[in-house]
Design an enzyme around this catalytic site. Structure first.
Site, PDB file in Angstrom:
ATOM      1  N   THR A  88      -7.121  -4.619   0.118  1.00 11.93           N
ATOM      2  CA  THR A  88      -5.930  -5.096   0.846  1.00 11.93           C
ATOM      3  C   THR A  88      -6.175  -6.487   1.450  1.00 11.93           C
ATOM      4  OG1 THR A  88      -5.369  -2.812   1.320  1.00 11.93           O
ATOM      5  CG2 THR A  88      -4.261  -4.478   2.658  1.00 11.93           C
TER       6      THR A  88
ATOM      7  N   ASP B  80       0.846  -1.207   0.000  1.00 13.22           N
ATOM      8  CA  ASP B  80       0.000   0.000   0.000  1.00 13.22           C
ATOM      9  C   ASP B  80       0.878   1.252   0.000  1.00 13.22           C
ATOM     10  OD1 ASP B  80      -3.116  -0.878   1.199  1.00 13.22           O
ATOM     11  OD2 ASP B  80      -1.467  -2.287   1.415  1.00 13.22           O
TER      12      ASP B  80
END
Ligand code: AMP
Ligand code: MG
Length: 337
Positions: A133, A53
């Site tokens: 995610t 990320d």
């Protein structure tokens, strides 16, 4: 028909940039996934965040500053949360960023991440460096999502999808990039090579034949209400569970008809995030579909990080939109409790 060249006549520079940024981001995320699926850290809202990320946000932020200096960016992550996490995480992030942008000073890497704290001006970029995610951590679907907003409307958006194949792609190169420009259609190409194909949604008009798409994560939706919707619409097939805006790409590919983002009963105050919807929504619309909130209102991207004017999201092939809105209304699913 496949095209080798970018299939757009307007916004060429931005479209070219989005393609490059999504390819870089998606490859980087895939590399992190293959080499280092290290432990995720938890952010203050308890959602997980990984090395990928932060590294993808730094790389895309740095690329954006080099190509369009001074333009505003709103993105999911910030370096403060990174430095509050496990100490090894920041050094891993730097290591991966340096592979793409060698010789970057560390302070620059943290600053590129924080370019994502920009404001929603008349025009701005929106980035989700790794959308889904939890899917990324499960070795399942995730995407890199980047969009350009003007006057509260998405004008250009793209999804870098490492786990979604373009039609006809070989098994060795399964990833794709989906790109849409307002008024010029939604297109898909390989993650590695250019072979553009235009996307169009399914022409299905029968609710009982509708293929529903929903979050994989139970906590991101209302499972009981989802079952009731299936019953009310008479859908024969059970909903497909999938992480991330890869669902919007599936809809644009004609491989699904309805996508519901219902309010989770444990988070009825939840507001959709701009980076979770911007790129996906233009992809569906430009493939001929329709996107609104659960009340039929257009998504308002003029409000910055959150879609505070909207309640949930309904995306469809267009033809089944009205039937879905009626079902949502009948079940009271379009109101906050
Ligand atoms: P999905 O993979 O479709 O479930 O969507 C992933 C996105 O859902 C993540 O990027 C989160 O920002 C977002 N999310 C987190 N919590 C919630 C929630 N309670 N309701 C809806 N979406 C959420
Ligand atoms: Mg996301």
């Amino acid at each position: 028909m496949m095209r080798k060249k970018l299939p757009f006549a307007s916004h060429i520079n931005r479209a070219q940039f989005v393609l490059q940024a999504l390819r870089a981001g998606a490859r980087l995320a895939r590399t992190v996934q293959q080499e280092h699926l290290g432990p995720a850290a938890a952010k203050s809202d308890r959602s997980p965040v990984t090395v990928a990320d932060y590294a993808v946000q730094a790389v895309v932020g740095g690329m954006l500053e080099a190509s369009f200096p001074g333009e505003q960016l709103i993105a999911e992550e910030d370096s403060q949360a990174l430095h509050a996490g496990p100490p090894a995480m920041a050094s891993m992030v730097a290591e991966y960023v340096l592979r793409y942008l060698p010789a970057a000073p560390l302070e620059e890497i943290w600053r590129w991440i924080d370019l994502g704290r920009g404001s929603a001006e008349q025009a701005y970029w929106v980035l989700d460096p790794v959308d889904g995610t939890k899917g990324f951590l499960r070795d399942d679907h995730y995407v890199v999502a980047l969009a350009w907003i003007e006057a509260g409307q998405v004008v250009l958006g793209g999804l870098g999808c490492p786990r979604l194949a373009a039609p006809g792609a070989s098994a060795e190169s399964p990833g794709s990039v989906v790109l849409a420009v307002r008024g010029e259609g939604a297109w898909i190409t390989g993650l590695e090579a250019d072979a553009w194909q235009r996307l169009s949604v399914s022409q299905e008009v029968r609710p009982q034949k509708a293929r529903l798409l929903r979050s994989f994560e139970a906590g991101h939706t209302d499972e009981g209400l989802m079952d009731e919707l299936v019953r009310r619409l008479g859908c024969e097939a059970p909903p497909v569970r999938m992480d991330s805006q890869a669902k919007y790409a599936r809809l644009a590919l004609g491989e699904g008809e309805l996508l519901f983002r219902l309010l989770s009963p444990t988070r009825t105050d939840y507001c959709e995030k701009a980076w979770d919807q911007a790129a996906g929504s233009i992809v569906v619309e430009e493939a001929g579909g329709r996107v609104s909130d659960l009340r039929g209102e257009p998504l308002d991207f003029g409000r910055g990080r959150e879609l505070t004017a909207n309640v949930g999201v309904l995306a469809s092939n267009g033809r089944l939109h009205a039937a879905a809105l009626r079902a949502l209304d009948a079940l009271g699913a379009n109101r906050r409790p």
